[in-house]
Design a protein around this motif. Structure first.
Motif, PDB file in Angstrom:
ATOM      1  N   ALA A   1       3.359 -13.862  -2.478  1.00 26.95           N
ATOM      2  CA  ALA A   1       3.342 -12.951  -2.059  1.00 26.95           C
ATOM      3  C   ALA A   1       3.897 -12.401  -1.329  1.00 26.95           C
ATOM      4  CB  ALA A   1       3.147 -14.413  -0.157  1.00 26.95           C
ATOM      5  N   VAL A   2       5.126 -12.771  -0.968  1.00 22.54           N
ATOM      6  CA  VAL A   2       6.614 -10.993  -0.982  1.00 22.54           C
ATOM      7  C   VAL A   2       6.272 -10.275  -1.921  1.00 22.54           C
ATOM      8  CG1 VAL A   2       9.013 -10.763  -0.888  1.00 22.54           C
ATOM      9  CG2 VAL A   2       7.863 -12.853   0.435  1.00 22.54           C
ATOM     10  N   PHE A   3       6.159 -10.158  -3.319  1.00 19.46           N
ATOM     11  CA  PHE A   3       6.387  -9.781  -4.211  1.00 19.46           C
ATOM     12  C   PHE A   3       4.893  -9.279  -4.221  1.00 19.46           C
ATOM     13  CE2 PHE A   3       5.355  -8.606  -9.080  1.00 19.46           C
ATOM     14  CZ  PHE A   3       6.337  -7.885  -8.436  1.00 19.46           C
ATOM     15  N   ALA A   4       3.919  -9.690  -4.053  1.00 17.28           N
ATOM     16  CA  ALA A   4       2.522  -8.762  -3.653  1.00 17.28           C
ATOM     17  C   ALA A   4       2.174  -7.841  -2.609  1.00 17.28           C
ATOM     18  CB  ALA A   4       1.481  -9.805  -3.995  1.00 17.28           C
ATOM     19  N   THR A   5       2.597  -8.315  -1.429  1.00 12.82           N
ATOM     20  CA  THR A   5       2.904  -7.371  -0.009  1.00 12.82           C
ATOM     21  C   THR A   5       3.537  -5.834  -0.964  1.00 12.82           C
ATOM     22  OG1 THR A   5       4.236  -8.981   0.684  1.00 12.82           O
ATOM     23  CG2 THR A   5       2.263  -8.929   1.260  1.00 12.82           C
ATOM     24  N   TRP A   6       4.786  -6.528  -1.221  1.00 13.34           N
ATOM     25  CA  TRP A   6       5.930  -5.279  -1.554  1.00 13.34           C
ATOM     26  C   TRP A   6       5.437  -4.795  -2.477  1.00 13.34           C
ATOM     27  CZ3 TRP A   6       8.364  -3.609  -5.988  1.00 13.34           C
ATOM     28  CH2 TRP A   6       8.911  -2.906  -6.071  1.00 13.34           C
ATOM     29  N   LEU A   7       4.666  -4.729  -3.664  1.00 13.16           N
ATOM     30  CA  LEU A   7       3.616  -4.162  -4.751  1.00 13.16           C
ATOM     31  C   LEU A   7       2.757  -2.939  -3.170  1.00 13.16           C
ATOM     32  CD1 LEU A   7       3.521  -6.166  -8.085  1.00 13.16           C
ATOM     33  CD2 LEU A   7       4.545  -3.787  -7.442  1.00 13.16           C
ATOM     34  N   VAL A   8       1.116  -3.559  -2.970  1.00 18.46           N
ATOM     35  CA  VAL A   8       1.003  -3.014  -1.774  1.00 18.46           C
ATOM     36  C   VAL A   8       1.561  -1.955  -1.009  1.00 18.46           C
ATOM     37  CG1 VAL A   8      -0.844  -3.573  -0.389  1.00 18.46           C
ATOM     38  CG2 VAL A   8      -0.472  -4.853  -2.758  1.00 18.46           C
ATOM     39  N   PHE A   9       2.624  -2.145  -0.364  1.00 20.77           N
ATOM     40  CA  PHE A   9       3.216  -0.952   1.038  1.00 20.77           C
ATOM     41  C   PHE A   9       4.231  -0.593  -0.592  1.00 20.77           C
ATOM     42  CE2 PHE A   9       7.560  -0.054   2.232  1.00 20.77           C
ATOM     43  CZ  PHE A   9       7.053   0.524   3.940  1.00 20.77           C
ATOM     44  N   ALA A  10       4.124  -0.485  -1.444  1.00 23.08           N
ATOM     45  CA  ALA A  10       4.687   0.612  -2.496  1.00 23.08           C
ATOM     46  C   ALA A  10       3.874   1.467  -2.863  1.00 23.08           C
ATOM     47  CB  ALA A  10       6.182   0.101  -3.580  1.00 23.08           C
ATOM     48  N   GLY A  11       3.266   0.831  -3.290  1.00 20.79           N
ATOM     49  CA  GLY A  11       2.271   1.452  -3.715  1.00 20.79           C
ATOM     50  C   GLY A  11       1.666   2.576  -3.022  1.00 20.79           C
ATOM     51  N   ILE A  12       1.077   2.042  -1.614  1.00 20.17           N
ATOM     52  CA  ILE A  12       0.769   3.175  -0.571  1.00 20.17           C
ATOM     53  C   ILE A  12       1.452   4.117  -0.421  1.00 20.17           C
ATOM     54  CG2 ILE A  12      -0.096   3.355   2.095  1.00 20.17           C
ATOM     55  CD1 ILE A  12      -1.247   0.459   2.062  1.00 20.17           C
ATOM     56  N   GLY A  13       3.241   3.750  -0.239  1.00 19.68           N
ATOM     57  CA  GLY A  13       4.107   4.729  -0.009  1.00 19.68           C
ATOM     58  C   GLY A  13       4.357   5.968  -1.145  1.00 19.68           C
ATOM     59  N   VAL A  14       4.048   5.439  -2.769  1.00 16.18           N
ATOM     60  CA  VAL A  14       3.859   6.647  -3.703  1.00 16.18           C
ATOM     61  C   VAL A  14       2.056   7.369  -3.294  1.00 16.18           C
ATOM     62  CG1 VAL A  14       3.983   6.969  -5.937  1.00 16.18           C
ATOM     63  CG2 VAL A  14       5.530   5.352  -4.638  1.00 16.18           C
ATOM     64  N   VAL A  15       1.448   6.742  -3.948  1.00 17.04           N
ATOM     65  CA  VAL A  15      -0.111   7.419  -3.859  1.00 17.04           C
ATOM     66  C   VAL A  15      -0.385   7.647  -2.401  1.00 17.04           C
ATOM     67  CG1 VAL A  15      -2.493   6.825  -4.092  1.00 17.04           C
ATOM     68  CG2 VAL A  15       0.017   5.850  -5.715  1.00 17.04           C
ATOM     69  N   GLY A  16      -0.565   6.903  -1.519  1.00 15.13           N
ATOM     70  CA  GLY A  16      -1.198   6.897  -0.347  1.00 15.13           C
ATOM     71  C   GLY A  16      -0.578   7.905   0.673  1.00 15.13           C
ATOM     72  N   ILE A  17       0.342   8.570   0.460  1.00 17.37           N
ATOM     73  CA  ILE A  17       1.245   9.275   1.733  1.00 17.37           C
ATOM     74  C   ILE A  17       0.472  11.046   1.263  1.00 17.37           C
ATOM     75  CG2 ILE A  17       2.781  11.036   2.335  1.00 17.37           C
ATOM     76  CD1 ILE A  17       4.153   8.086   2.340  1.00 17.37           C
ATOM     77  N   GLY A  18       0.551  10.821  -0.466  1.00 20.61           N
ATOM     78  CA  GLY A  18       0.205  12.401  -1.077  1.00 20.61           C
ATOM     79  C   GLY A  18      -1.106  13.029  -0.896  1.00 20.61           C
ATOM     80  N   GLN A  19      -1.940  11.697  -0.231  1.00 21.85           N
ATOM     81  CA  GLN A  19      -3.194  11.484  -0.090  1.00 21.85           C
ATOM     82  C   GLN A  19      -4.112  11.824   0.876  1.00 21.85           C
ATOM     83  OE1 GLN A  19      -5.704  12.311  -3.281  1.00 21.85           O
ATOM     84  NE2 GLN A  19      -3.698  11.332  -4.955  1.00 21.85           N
ATOM     85  N   GLY A  20      -3.406  11.754   1.706  1.00 16.79           N
ATOM     86  CA  GLY A  20      -3.132  11.614   3.795  1.00 16.79           C
ATOM     87  C   GLY A  20      -3.752  10.721   3.958  1.00 16.79           C
ATOM     88  N   LEU A  21      -3.304   8.930   3.413  1.00 14.02           N
ATOM     89  CA  LEU A  21      -3.595   7.979   3.596  1.00 14.02           C
ATOM     90  C   LEU A  21      -3.278   7.826   5.303  1.00 14.02           C
ATOM     91  CD1 LEU A  21      -5.225   5.709   2.773  1.00 14.02           C
ATOM     92  CD2 LEU A  21      -3.727   4.735   2.209  1.00 14.02           C
ATOM     93  N   ASN A  22      -4.123   6.926   6.250  1.00 17.31           N
ATOM     94  CA  ASN A  22      -3.294   6.616   7.697  1.00 17.31           C
ATOM     95  C   ASN A  22      -2.101   5.877   7.676  1.00 17.31           C
ATOM     96  OD1 ASN A  22      -3.225   6.196  10.331  1.00 17.31           O
ATOM     97  ND2 ASN A  22      -5.432   5.327  10.157  1.00 17.31           N
ATOM     98  N   PRO A  23      -1.067   6.268   8.228  1.00 15.98           N
ATOM     99  CA  PRO A  23       0.080   5.412   8.055  1.00 15.98           C
ATOM    100  C   PRO A  23       0.700   4.164   8.916  1.00 15.98           C
ATOM    101  CG  PRO A  23       0.169   7.428   9.591  1.00 15.98           C
ATOM    102  CD  PRO A  23      -1.156   7.595   9.229  1.00 15.98           C
ATOM    103  N   VAL A  24      -1.145   3.579   9.647  1.00 16.85           N
ATOM    104  CA  VAL A  24      -1.113   2.452   9.998  1.00 16.85           C
ATOM    105  C   VAL A  24      -1.235   1.200   8.393  1.00 16.85           C
ATOM    106  CG1 VAL A  24      -3.446   0.936  10.999  1.00 16.85           C
ATOM    107  CG2 VAL A  24      -2.670   3.501  11.871  1.00 16.85           C
ATOM    108  N   PHE A  25      -2.243   1.531   7.726  1.00 21.37           N
ATOM    109  CA  PHE A  25      -1.912   1.006   6.611  1.00 21.37           C
ATOM    110  C   PHE A  25      -0.380   0.440   6.214  1.00 21.37           C
ATOM    111  CE2 PHE A  25      -6.246   2.863   6.314  1.00 21.37           C
ATOM    112  CZ  PHE A  25      -7.236   1.996   6.610  1.00 21.37           C
ATOM    113  N   ALA A  26      -0.151   2.070   5.451  1.00 19.72           N
ATOM    114  CA  ALA A  26       1.412   1.732   5.223  1.00 19.72           C
ATOM    115  C   ALA A  26       2.391   0.670   6.165  1.00 19.72           C
ATOM    116  CB  ALA A  26       2.277   2.406   5.172  1.00 19.72           C
TER     117      ALA A  26
END
Length: 104
Positions: free
Chosen positions: A18-43
């Motif tokens: 669970a720790v590893f999976a949530t870290w991967l999602v968090f890192a993915g949102i940080g890398v992909v989501g911020i450049g795409q204008g994703l809402n920071p609430v997801f991060a």
């Protein structure tokens, strides 16, 4: 019938997954989501899930006999093998002294 070690090993591996999976999602949102204008609430939400998984791994994995929090020592249960020279493996509860090879 399972041993204390087997039960604790399952708990530690699930929590680390669970720790590893949530870290991967968090890192993915940080890398992909911020450049795409994703809402920071997801991060923030995934970071909160990550911290919850870390807290579970450190606070809620306990000795089934005495309830002592095993915290960082429990990682040796999941990733260490007793008798194979691995210094990270633990064989008993530091508080009550019960062997982790006993049956529940």
């Amino acid at each position: 019938m399972t041993t204390i070690r087997e039960q604790l090993r399952r708990q530690v591996r699930r929590s680390m997954a669970a720790v590893f999976a949530t870290w991967l999602v968090f890192a993915g949102i940080g890398v992909v989501g911020i450049g795409q204008g994703l809402n920071p609430v997801f991060a923030f939400g995934t970071f909160a899930l990550f911290m919850g998984a870390v807290l579970y791994a450190t606070l809620f994995i306990k000795c089934p006999r005495c309830g002592f929090k095993l915290a960082q020592g429990s990682m040796g249960l999941a990733f260490g093998e007793p008798g194979r020279g691995n210094k990270r493996s633990i064989n008993f509860c530091a508080h009550c002294g019960v062997s982790f090879d006993e049956r529940l």
